[in-house]
Design a protein around this motif. Structure first.
Motif, mmCIF file in Angstrom:
data_model
loop_
_atom_site.group_PDB
_atom_site.id
_atom_site.type_symbol
_atom_site.label_atom_id
_atom_site.label_comp_id
_atom_site.label_asym_id
_atom_site.label_seq_id
_atom_site.Cartn_x
_atom_site.Cartn_y
_atom_site.Cartn_z
ATOM 1 N N THR A 102 13.551 41.889 29.523
ATOM 2 C CA THR A 102 13.819 41.250 30.817
ATOM 3 C C THR A 102 12.854 41.673 31.924
ATOM 4 O O THR A 102 13.019 41.249 33.062
ATOM 5 C CB THR A 102 15.251 41.554 31.291
ATOM 6 N N THR A 103 11.858 42.494 31.617
ATOM 7 C CA THR A 103 10.937 42.959 32.655
ATOM 8 C C THR A 103 9.496 42.997 32.158
ATOM 9 O O THR A 103 9.242 43.123 30.948
ATOM 10 C CB THR A 103 11.303 44.373 33.156
ATOM 11 N N VAL A 104 8.586 42.905 33.113
ATOM 12 C CA VAL A 104 7.160 43.127 32.851
ATOM 13 C C VAL A 104 6.628 43.973 34.000
ATOM 14 O O VAL A 104 6.869 43.663 35.170
ATOM 15 C CB VAL A 104 6.366 41.811 32.798
ATOM 16 N N ALA A 110 12.388 32.373 27.085
ATOM 17 C CA ALA A 110 13.265 32.984 28.076
ATOM 18 C C ALA A 110 14.541 32.162 28.196
ATOM 19 O O ALA A 110 14.533 30.929 28.104
ATOM 20 C CB ALA A 110 12.554 33.070 29.428
ATOM 21 N N SER A 111 15.652 32.854 28.406
ATOM 22 C CA SER A 111 16.947 32.182 28.564
ATOM 23 C C SER A 111 16.919 31.280 29.790
ATOM 24 O O SER A 111 16.509 31.686 30.875
ATOM 25 C CB SER A 111 18.055 33.227 28.696
ATOM 26 N N LEU A 112 17.399 30.055 29.611
ATOM 27 C CA LEU A 112 17.402 29.064 30.682
ATOM 28 C C LEU A 112 18.843 28.778 31.092
ATOM 29 O O LEU A 112 19.694 28.504 30.239
ATOM 30 C CB LEU A 112 16.717 27.784 30.189
ATOM 31 N N ASP A 113 19.125 28.873 32.380
ATOM 32 C CA ASP A 113 20.462 28.606 32.898
ATOM 33 C C ASP A 113 20.740 27.111 32.796
ATOM 34 O O ASP A 113 20.037 26.286 33.383
ATOM 35 C CB ASP A 113 20.546 29.065 34.353
ATOM 36 N N ALA A 114 21.783 26.739 32.034
ATOM 37 C CA ALA A 114 22.085 25.318 31.833
ATOM 38 C C ALA A 114 22.292 24.592 33.153
ATOM 39 O O ALA A 114 21.910 23.424 33.298
ATOM 40 C CB ALA A 114 23.327 25.178 30.947
ATOM 41 N N SER A 151 16.360 37.051 30.078
ATOM 42 C CA SER A 151 15.989 37.655 28.801
ATOM 43 C C SER A 151 15.181 36.698 27.936
ATOM 44 O O SER A 151 15.475 35.504 27.838
ATOM 45 C CB SER A 151 17.252 38.074 28.045
ATOM 46 N N CYS A 152 14.157 37.263 27.289
ATOM 47 C CA CYS A 152 13.377 36.478 26.335
ATOM 48 C C CYS A 152 13.813 36.783 24.903
ATOM 49 O O CYS A 152 13.107 36.486 23.945
ATOM 50 C CB CYS A 152 11.887 36.740 26.499
#
Length: 428
Positions: free
Chosen positions: A278-280, A402-406, A246-247
């Motif tokens: 979440t999509t383009v 965009a969400s970054l996974d830690a 997700s942005c």
């Protein structure tokens, strides 16, 4: 003997001591000798002080001295003692000596009802090999006021404090120059005993549309290392849909840029046809063009467009229905047909609309051919762009924040700087 009272106007502490003999001061002692005796007396008196007594340091060269209000009105006495000489209170109500008073000043304030301010600090890093986040702890770095290991919660990092506060003061987490150069940002949800940190980064996606699979996968896509495995694409009908972390909001419009290479024969362009948080979705647009041929038993329409036109022949007129609506200001077409012995040409036969065009075939004399026959073939093109049945070419896509996974933030060089401040209750 008490000296927690004012002397005569203009009389100093040493004058009072010479007059009263406190601390062994004699009337003939100089100021320097008197001050030395008073300091020794104050420290000794502080050791034997009783509850309700306080050690006070006066301003300038004034000595330490002891005083008591005799009533337990601690706050009032402290003000009275310190204020006349501009001094600073360093004592406690428990009769501790001067050295203890200086060491226990913050405890003394808590006992008076003031909250205690505590701090936490860390330098979180996860090495390139993985293994989880930990604060740097070496010759140049040292964590402060943390409790236990840092953990993950979903895509977030949890940093535990070494205390449980009752008020949040502040909390800051900042990327170092390595991560800042990549555009990584961080934000925290802060509780009384921990901070839960979310990370964000601009997401750049390179896509080779013709290589995107018809089942969701990563083929044909290239993304930054920290997003590996988090971005997939799928080809469905004329569109390619790319799914990503997700942005934050669907209102963050993606930037889609077509990429050309030297070998490309460009007759298309790629456009964003839709997006969410979440999509383009992307489709290739080409010139409106189709061919129609009588094969002896039926009319056959061929086209690279996503929508294939339909045809119907009646009394020498072949009506072509586009299957989509064209702009009203582009109602003209180019038509041609290959050489044939009896079918000599094709022309428009009536008005073209936004959804149809009537065409007819003629013989060598220009007469209308009213029956279907071999050689009836025409190619029609209209100068508008419509969706291609097959996505083509390459694109670059940018989604901000965009969400970054830690867990995927791994580096032997990059880290974050963390600092927090909380208030504890006076009883802590």
């Amino acid at each position: 003997m008490r000296i927690d009272v004012a002397g005569a106007r203009g009389e100093s502490q040493t004058d009072i001591a010479r007059r009263t003999g406190v601390g062994g001061v004699t009337p003939t002692d100089t100021d320097a000798v008197a001050l030395e005796k008073l300091a020794t007396y104050a420290i000794a008196a502080g050791t034997d002080a009783e509850p309700g007594q306080f050690i006070v340091r006066g301003a300038g060269d004034d000595p330490f001295f002891i005083g008591t209000d005799g009533t337990g009105a601690d706050s009032a006495l402290r003000t009275d003692l310190a204020a006349p000489t501009g001094g600073v209170l360093v004592g406690t109500a428990d009769g501790s000596n001067v050295e203890q008073n200086l060491a226990e000043r913050s405890t003394d304030l808590s006992a008076l009802g003031y909250p205690k301010l505590v701090f936490s600090a860390a330098v979180p890093r996860q090495p390139a090999a993985g293994g989880g986040f930990a604060s740097l702890n070496d010759a140049g770095h040292e964590p402060g006021n943390l409790s236990g290991a840092m953990t993950l919660s979903g895509r977030n990092l949890v940093i535990p404090f070494g205390y449980t506060a009752n008020r949040v003061g502040t909390f800051q987490i900042t990327p170092d120059e390595t991560f800042a150069g990549l555009g990584i940002t961080a934000g925290a949800s802060v509780a009384f005993d921990k901070a839960t940190v979310s990370f964000f980064m601009p997401l750049y996606i390179f896509g080779n549309l013709s290589s995107i699979p018809t089942t969701a996968g990563t083929a044909g896509l290239a993304v930054p290392t920290f997003f590996t495995g988090d971005v997939t694409g799928i080809k469905s009908s004329a569109d390619v849909t790319i799914t990503h972390p997700s942005c934050g909001a669907a209102t963050h419009t993606p930037a889609v840029t077509q990429i050309f290479q030297a070998a490309d024969v460009v007759a298309w362009d790629n456009r964003c046809t839709g997006y969410t948080a979440t999509t383009v979705s992307i489709a290739t647009f080409i010139d409106f063009v189709f061919s129609v041929t009588w094969n002896g038993t039926a009319w056959v329409v061929t086209t690279p467009m996503a929508v294939t036109p339909t045809v119907a022949f009646s009394a020498g007129v072949l009506t072509v229905t586009f299957g989509q609506t064209l702009p009203s200001n582009m109602l003209y077409a180019q038509m041609n047909s290959p050489y044939h012995a009896t079918v000599k040409g094709v022309r428009r036969n009536g008005n073209m609309t936004t959804t149809t065009i009537p065409i007819s075939f003629v013989d060598s004399a220009g007469a209308l051919l009213t029956t279907e026959q071999a050689g009836m073939t025409a190619t029609v093109s209209i100068p508008v762009k419509v969706k291609s049945a097959t996505p083509l070419g390459r694109v670059a896509i940018l989604r901000p924040n965009a969400s970054l996974d830690a867990d995927k933030i791994r580096s032997d060089d990059g880290n974050f700087w963390v600092w927090g401040a909380h208030k504890l209750a006076a009883s802590v």
